[in-house]
Design an enzyme around this catalytic site. Structure first.
Site, short mmCIF file in Angstrom:
data_model
loop_
_atom_site.label_atom_id
_atom_site.label_comp_id
_atom_site.label_asym_id
_atom_site.label_seq_id
_atom_site.Cartn_x
_atom_site.Cartn_y
_atom_site.Cartn_z
N CYS A 100 32.70 -13.30 23.32
CA CYS A 100 33.13 -12.20 24.16
C CYS A 100 34.25 -12.48 24.74
CB CYS A 100 32.13 -11.93 25.35
SG CYS A 100 30.27 -11.88 24.83
N GLY A 101 35.04 -13.43 24.40
CA GLY A 101 36.81 -13.41 24.56
C GLY A 101 36.64 -14.42 25.74
#
Length: 282
Positions: A115-116
């Site tokens: 998700c970064g």
């Protein structure tokens, strides 16, 4: 076990006409993966190739690298309170002499980074835990024309997708375009684990002469799995994430996205794409 698909009654509406009919759906069930008897992870998957899935998962976590590292894989009998076997719990036993790292923290880093989050830590974790560098000698070289043929070949090999329309797929090809293996699953990360796990069971790691093609997008997690299996070339029919590109650039992985027909984007490792004409600017 016949659990890949299930039938459900649906209300069908077509051009204002209403009818009821049975529909074939892809099955989705949880799989608990245990390592040497200890619960490790739970993934939602399509039943089938469960042993390969568990083994491939442990390759991506840096636990297994060679067939000799693996001692046994079994379904856990008595997985429920009444002692029945659900075939949803798999225990992987490693060689007694194999050092098993504490991967709890690393797993959290890997999964959240999709998700970064924790980007730098995630890149460092993969780079330091990978058993093989992405080093193919002589280099794997693939032409755009050959790449353009692979999505249709993957699609034609998806037997369950034809019945359900609800499965992702991952395939291994040689540099000459020969289809080596294909696996389907409700999760594309599981499909890749099934490929990699089967390769380890067959003594085929590292996959240093292989090209991995995935349906959908190329996330950091999929790039991680390619690197951990020693795969030099990852292609996807949709977009990569920014962290997947970062990982590919740091490790030497060739990453191709939006592979559709004769068009594609090369995000990293362009030296493995055998261009016959000069690259246009812009």
């Amino acid at each position: 076990m016949g659990r890949v698909t299930q039938r459900r009654k649906v209300l069908r509406i077509r051009d204002g006409r209403v009818s009821t009919r049975p529909d074939t759906l892809v099955a989705e069930e949880p799989l608990e993966i245990r390592l040497n008897g200890r619960p490790l992870a739970i993934t939602m998957r399509t039943p089938g190739d469960d042993f390969a899935l568990a083994v491939g998962f442990l390759v991506s976590e840096g636990v297994l690298a060679r067939r000799e590292d693996l001692s046994n894989v079994v379904y856990c009998a008595g997985a429920t309170a009444d002692g029945s076997n659900t075939y949803n719990v798999v225990d992987v036993t490693t060689d007694p002499d194999l050092p098993v790292p504490d991967i709890t923290l690393e797993r959290n880093v890997y999964t959240t980074s999709s998700c970064g989050l924790c980007g730098k830590a995630s890149l460092d974790a993969v780079r330091t835990s990978a058993h093989w560098a992405i080093a193919d000698a002589p280099p794997v070289r693939v032409t755009p024309d050959l790449l353009a043929t692979l999505p249709d070949r993957l699609r034609s090999a998806q037997q369950v997708f034809d019945r359900t329309g609800g499965l992702h797929a991952a395939a291994l090809f040689t540099a000459d375009g020969e289809l080596v293996d294909v696996r389907e699953d409700v999760g594309r990360h599981n499909a890749v684990d099934k490929l990699v796990g089967r390769a380890l069971q067959d003594g085929g790691l590292p996959l240093s002469r292989s090209l991995l093609l995935v349906s959908g997008r190329a996330s950091f997690e999929l790039a991680q799995k390619a690197v951990m299996a020693g795969i030099p070339f990852l292609a996807a029919v949709s977009a990569p994430s920014s962290l997947a590109v970062d990982l590919a650039q740091e490790t030497g992985l060739t990453l191709v996205g939006f592979l559709r027909g004769g068009s594609m984007n090369v995000y990293a490792g362009e030296d493995r794409v055998a261009l016959e004409t000069a690259v246009a600017g812009g």
